[in-house]
Scaffold this active site. Structure first.
Site, mmCIF file in Angstrom:
data_model
loop_
_atom_site.group_PDB
_atom_site.id
_atom_site.type_symbol
_atom_site.label_atom_id
_atom_site.label_comp_id
_atom_site.label_asym_id
_atom_site.label_seq_id
_atom_site.Cartn_x
_atom_site.Cartn_y
_atom_site.Cartn_z
ATOM 1 N N PHE A 67 -8.311 1.808 11.412
ATOM 2 C CA PHE A 67 -7.100 2.369 12.025
ATOM 3 C C PHE A 67 -7.356 2.912 13.435
ATOM 4 C CE2 PHE A 67 -3.345 5.311 11.952
ATOM 5 C CZ PHE A 67 -2.400 4.463 11.429
ATOM 6 N N ARG A 95 -8.108 -1.545 8.525
ATOM 7 C CA ARG A 95 -9.356 -0.874 8.120
ATOM 8 C C ARG A 95 -10.072 -0.175 9.289
ATOM 9 N NH1 ARG A 95 -12.991 -3.940 3.593
ATOM 10 N NH2 ARG A 95 -13.733 -2.096 2.524
ATOM 11 N N ARG A 139 -6.417 8.122 16.385
ATOM 12 C CA ARG A 139 -7.716 7.947 15.734
ATOM 13 C C ARG A 139 -8.730 7.344 16.704
ATOM 14 N NH1 ARG A 139 -10.033 8.424 10.692
ATOM 15 N NH2 ARG A 139 -8.136 9.124 9.680
ATOM 16 N N ALA A 149 -6.131 5.367 5.133
ATOM 17 C CA ALA A 149 -7.014 6.352 5.741
ATOM 18 C C ALA A 149 -8.191 6.684 4.811
ATOM 19 C CB ALA A 149 -6.242 7.620 6.134
ATOM 20 N N GLU A 173 0.527 -1.828 4.774
ATOM 21 C CA GLU A 173 0.955 -0.437 4.881
ATOM 22 C C GLU A 173 2.407 -0.422 5.361
ATOM 23 O OE1 GLU A 173 -1.874 2.221 6.775
ATOM 24 O OE2 GLU A 173 -0.438 3.866 6.740
ATOM 25 N N GLU A 230 -13.001 2.681 4.554
ATOM 26 C CA GLU A 230 -13.042 2.182 5.921
ATOM 27 C C GLU A 230 -14.368 2.395 6.656
ATOM 28 O OE1 GLU A 230 -9.466 4.659 6.540
ATOM 29 O OE2 GLU A 230 -8.802 3.034 7.836
ATOM 30 N N PHE A 241 -5.952 -4.192 3.312
ATOM 31 C CA PHE A 241 -6.735 -3.861 4.499
ATOM 32 C C PHE A 241 -5.930 -3.208 5.613
ATOM 33 C CE2 PHE A 241 -8.532 -7.730 2.485
ATOM 34 C CZ PHE A 241 -9.660 -7.148 1.933
ATOM 35 N N GLN A 281 0.826 -1.203 0.000
ATOM 36 C CA GLN A 281 0.000 0.000 0.000
ATOM 37 C C GLN A 281 0.862 1.255 0.000
ATOM 38 O OE1 GLN A 281 -2.371 -1.825 3.559
ATOM 39 N NE2 GLN A 281 -3.458 0.025 2.970
HETATM 40 N N1 MTE Z 1 -11.057 -3.008 -0.318
HETATM 41 C C1 MTE Z 1 -10.475 -4.112 -0.840
HETATM 42 N N2 MTE Z 1 -11.135 -4.817 -1.765
HETATM 43 N N3 MTE Z 1 -9.234 -4.524 -0.426
HETATM 44 C C2 MTE Z 1 -8.532 -3.833 0.538
HETATM 45 O O1 MTE Z 1 -7.414 -4.217 0.876
HETATM 46 N N4 MTE Z 1 -8.513 -1.909 2.088
HETATM 47 C C3 MTE Z 1 -9.326 -0.963 2.843
HETATM 48 C C4 MTE Z 1 -10.302 -0.236 1.930
HETATM 49 N N5 MTE Z 1 -11.010 -1.163 1.084
HETATM 50 C C5 MTE Z 1 -9.134 -2.665 1.114
HETATM 51 C C6 MTE Z 1 -10.411 -2.279 0.614
HETATM 52 C C7 MTE Z 1 -8.547 0.034 3.573
HETATM 53 S S1 MTE Z 1 -7.872 -0.393 5.052
HETATM 54 C C8 MTE Z 1 -8.398 1.318 3.111
HETATM 55 S S2 MTE Z 1 -7.585 2.486 4.011
HETATM 56 C C9 MTE Z 1 -8.932 1.731 1.807
HETATM 57 O O2 MTE Z 1 -9.556 0.665 1.119
HETATM 58 C C10 MTE Z 1 -7.790 2.276 0.963
HETATM 59 O O3 MTE Z 1 -8.186 2.614 -0.306
HETATM 60 P P1 MTE Z 1 -8.903 4.002 -0.669
HETATM 61 O O4 MTE Z 1 -8.231 5.065 0.113
HETATM 62 O O5 MTE Z 1 -8.710 4.102 -2.113
HETATM 63 O O6 MTE Z 1 -10.334 3.833 -0.265
HETATM 64 N N1 HPA Z 2 -4.813 5.909 8.628
HETATM 65 C C1 HPA Z 2 -4.027 4.999 8.035
HETATM 66 N N2 HPA Z 2 -2.736 5.061 7.994
HETATM 67 C C2 HPA Z 2 -2.136 6.103 8.585
HETATM 68 C C3 HPA Z 2 -2.893 7.091 9.223
HETATM 69 C C4 HPA Z 2 -4.299 6.992 9.241
HETATM 70 O O1 HPA Z 2 -5.031 7.823 9.788
HETATM 71 N N3 HPA Z 2 -2.043 7.991 9.719
HETATM 72 C C5 HPA Z 2 -0.818 7.540 9.389
HETATM 73 N N4 HPA Z 2 -0.864 6.407 8.704
HETATM 74 MO MO1 MOS Z 3 -6.311 1.435 5.781
HETATM 75 S S1 MOS Z 3 -6.150 0.679 7.682
HETATM 76 O O1 MOS Z 3 -5.914 3.038 6.366
HETATM 77 O O2 MOS Z 3 -4.857 0.846 5.157
#
Ligand code: MTE
Ligand code: HPA
Ligand code: MOS
Length: 751
Positions: A346, A344, A312, A513, A234, A717, A230, A199
């Site tokens: 956080f 997801r 958070r 995030a 990260e 999330e 998820f 990520q």
């Molecule tokens: N959806 C799928 N299919 N797979 C994933 O790994 N990660 C989640 C969410 N949805 C995830 C997911 C998490 S933890 C985050 S922070 C966001 O997707 C990140 O992507 P975005 O910022 O584009 O929504």
């Molecule tokens: N969410 C996910 N990852 C992060 C954040 C957050 O708020 N801050 C720093 N890394």
């Molecule tokens: Mo999502 S826990 O911020 O990768």
């Protein structure tokens, strides 16, 4: 195209995912001479390393190198923030499975077999294996930080009723389908190209550079897609990539590191477990007057991103509610567990469950209906809308999602039917629960809220799109492609989606995030707009009309009169001939964010995303098993960029949250070894756990602020929190206001 933005276009890889043609990292053609790496996991949770015996492994057939901590060319440090987190344990083992060494061999089987032949003399030390144990003599990794408002002591003393509570909430394994994996390819002059399932390519680049002792400019990290992340990819992906890079550097050949699932589950961080201890003062109607709460997270053995998770949790601990006098203290203690990490939400979901624990017990104590008590305490309306840290919630949206989810579910009718069912059935009991959430969107650390993009238009009118965001299945790439197609008003298939690479867009933040489309959407928008403006200048000169009159529409570019029209491709070629650049970078930084961590005050979020859910369950009082019979979800996505993708995110997040709160239990033995390290012992939801009646919809007519990307809202999330409706329904069915999570059959039976 008029109908690209906001259209339910399918995921750009939907077909290739379904047909198996989408390439995940392990499908990428392997370079000639590629070796395989394997990690040597520590056998105990805590101990002093007296000696590491690697000679037998080094003599194993096919083994090219056994890498000990002292062999690491740069620093033995993989900390995502700050420093001081070892890649290979040095001196002390801090958790069971902590990597001690890396073996590189011709085949993966040889590497794994040789890794198993490494032994260590370790003098055991007593491990700390729970939050409660850690609190006896806490080593704080983070804080504890305090969020406070009002005169707590006076309000508590004056409250007509008081109640105290304690709740335990477990962690969660990410269980991404594609495990952690990296492929490192050494190049000339110290260059290192690493394909990583990550990520956060930029953090991977940094950590790799640190362990290699090279400047960042020598390291390139690339990711086309992940098979799920998820939050688990990260920071954890960075050290996996770094281990592969060290092995490639020392062996002088490309190598791949792909963890066996059992080791992946033991050696990578999880969602933070939490312990809640609270006292509340309230009146006879259930209005909360004073709240004194302590939230403690299990940070595991090292810091990782626990600082952000705690922040958070703290900022979400009042969720959508107002309490006039309060003190919430939140910190993360050190234990001898794997270092816990992003998952997801956080820390947001963990924080937000505090108020429902409190509200549920207050309602029970008063014999009142929980939803009435909930509504009485919502922020906004009669109550102040401001959070204790100083940012206002939209109370009307809080009330709207609550009302709409209850209306969708037919709350009163369900209540009556459930009462009738429970009155007649001897052993099964049904229950109904709700949850409302307000989730803040932005990285908790203001400076992380930035993104970059790189857009090229070619002379045939096709467009190549690159940005700093990564694709993990969430549909980010199609959403950003929709944004760029919208800016140029061209069909979606004009946009060529490309892998994320530190070489194309530097210094990026994690895709995390939930900010992926907000940040990268604007960055790509800005890059595209720069090119569009240049092209408009060329068109205006050609048509002899003012630039302001040029219009990009449905794949064409129009001037003032009807015969002044060019195709987008014709104009692209014309711009090239006029020697106008058709390539641009774009940048975006979220405005107006401010955060004072020490004071726990500021405006850390660009906006909030609201959601509500109603769930109905049935429990078997003889076995403790349950089923979720129905769920009705309403999630605020602003004016959605892609409603189909958003609905997928809402449904997926809810089911993932259900797993966390009901069936997914992390279990360590008395020696501190995680024993739930495969699907046979760690139960994630299956297709049959999805509620048979499952209605997830987007809140209608709720555009985001005008300076958001086409007035959309983040979705990744927030809907995970809605699964707490299932926990509330289980509490209702069990007639027990206190249920620790996960609510496994054992726990429910005991209750
Ligand atoms: N959806 C799928 N299919 N797979 C994933 O790994 N990660 C989640 C969410 N949805 C995830 C997911 C998490 S933890 C985050 S922070 C966001 O997707 C990140 O992507 P975005 O910022 O584009 O929504
Ligand atoms: N969410 C996910 N990852 C992060 C954040 C957050 O708020 N801050 C720093 N890394
Ligand atoms: Mo999502 S826990 O911020 O990768």
């Amino acid at each position: 195209m008029k109908h690209t933005l906001g259209a339910s276009l399918r995921h750009d890889s939907a077909l290739s995912h379904a047909t198996g043609q989408a390439r995940f990292l392990d499908d990428v053609a392997e370079p000639a001479g590629m070796l395989h790496a394997a990690l040597v996991p520590a056998p105990v949770a805590h101990g002093r390393i007296a000696a590491l015996h690697t000679a037998a492994a080094a003599a194993w057939p096919g083994v090219m190198a056994v890498i000990r901590p002292e062999d690491i060319p740069g620093e033995n440090d993989i900390a995502p923030i700050g420093s001081g987190e070892a890649m290979l344990a040095e001196g002390v083992v801090e958790f069971a499975a902590q990597p001690l060494a890396i073996v590189v061999a011709r085949t993966r089987d040889e590497a794994l077999a040789a890794a198993a032949a490494v032994t260590a003399d370790i003098t055991p030390l007593p491990p700390i294996l729970s939050i409660a144990q850690a609190l006896l003599d806490p080593h704080w990794l983070v804080g504890p930080h305090t969020m406070a408002q009002g005169d707590l002591a006076a309000a508590m003393a004056a409250a007509p009723h008081r109640l105290s509570g304690r709740m335990e909430l477990g962690g969660q394994e990410h269980f991404y389908l594609e495990g952690q994996i990296a492929l490192a390819i050494p190049g000339e002059d110290g260059d290192m190209l690493v394909h990583s399932s990550t990520q956060h390519p930029t953090e991977g680049q940094h950590v790799i550079a640190h362990v290699l002792g090279e400047p960042y400019s020598r390291v390139q990290v690339q990711c086309r897609r992940m098979g799920g992340a998820f939050g688990g990819k990260e920071s954890n992906a960075s050290w996996i990539a770094a281990a592969a890079a060290v092995a490639a550097r020392i062996a002088g050949r490309p190598d791949k590191l792909r963890l066996p699932r059992k080791l992946d589950m033991a050696v990578t961080g999880k969602r933070h477990p939490f312990l809640y201890q609270w006292e509340v003062g309230f009146d006879g109607d259930g209005r909360l007057l004073a709240l004194d709460a302590r939230l403690t997270a299990d940070g595991g053995h090292s810091l990782d991103m626990s600082g952000g998770v705690v922040m958070r949790a703290l900022t979400h601990s009042l969720n959508a509610y107002h309490v006039a006098a309060l003190r919430v203290v939140c910190g993360a203690v050190k234990t001898n567990h794997v270092s816990n990490t992003a998952f997801r939400g956080f820390g947001g979901p963990q924080g937000a469950m505090l108020m429902d624990d409190v509200l549920g017990r207050v309602a029970h104590a008063l014999g009142a209906e929980m939803e009435a008590v909930r509504a009485l305490n919502f922020a906004g309306g009669q109550n102040p809308a401001e959070t204790p840290y100083g940012q206002a919630l939209e109370g009307d949206l809080v009330r709207r999602v609550h009302a709409e989810a209850r209306a969708d579910a037919g709350w009163d009718a369900r209540r009556a039917e459930i009462a009738a069912f429970n009155a007649t059935h001897p052993t099964l009991r049904r229950g109904l629960g709700c949850f409302v959430s307000a989730f803040g969107i932005s990285f908790g650390i203001p400076h992380l809220n930035q993104a970059g993009a790189l857009v090229h238009v070619y002379t045939d009118g096709s467009i190549r799109l690159n940005h700093g965001g990564t694709e993990m299945g969430q549909g980010l790439f199609i959403k950003i492609a929709q944004v760029v197609a919208g800016v140029f008003s061209v069909p979606i298939d004009s946009i060529g989606i490309t892998a994320t690479s530190t070489e194309q867009v530097p210094n990026t933040s994690a895709t995390a995030a939930s900010t992926g489309s907000d940040l990268n959407g604007w960055a790509a928008h800005n890059a595209a707009e720069t090119i569009r403006d240049r092209m408009a200048g060329v068109a205006a000169a050609h048509f002899g009309c003012p630039v302001g009159a040029i219009c990009f529409e449905d794949g064409e570019v129009l001037g003032v009169s009807g015969n002044q029209r060019l195709t987008f491709a014709e104009l692209a070629k014309m711009a090239w001939k006029a020697r106008v650049s058709l390539s641009a970078t774009g940048f975006y930084a979220t405005p107006e964010l401010e955060w004072d961590m020490a004071a726990v005050r500021g405006k850390p979020f660009f906006y909030f995303s609201y959601g509500a859910a109603v769930a109905e369950v049935v429990i078997d009082t003889l076995t403790g098993e349950h089923r979720v019979l129905r769920a009705h979800l309403v999630q605020d996505c602003g004016r959605s960029l892609n409603p189909a993708i958003d609905r997928g995110q809402i449904e997926g997040a809810f089911v993932q949250g259900m797993g966390w709160l009901t069936s997914e239990e992390l279990w360590w033995d008395a020696q501190g070894r995680l024993r739930t390290i495969g699907p046979s012992t760690y139960k994630i939801p299956g297709s049959r756990d999805v509620p048979p009646i499952f209605e997830a919809r987007l809140l209608e007519s709720a555009p985001n602020r005008a300076d958001s990307i086409f007035r959309s809202k983040a979705v990744g999330e927030p809907p995970l929190l809605l699964a707490a409706a299932v926990w509330n329904a289980l509490r209702d069915a069990a007639g027990r206001p206190h249920l620790d999570c996960p609510v496994t059959p054992e726990r429910l039976l005991m209750a």
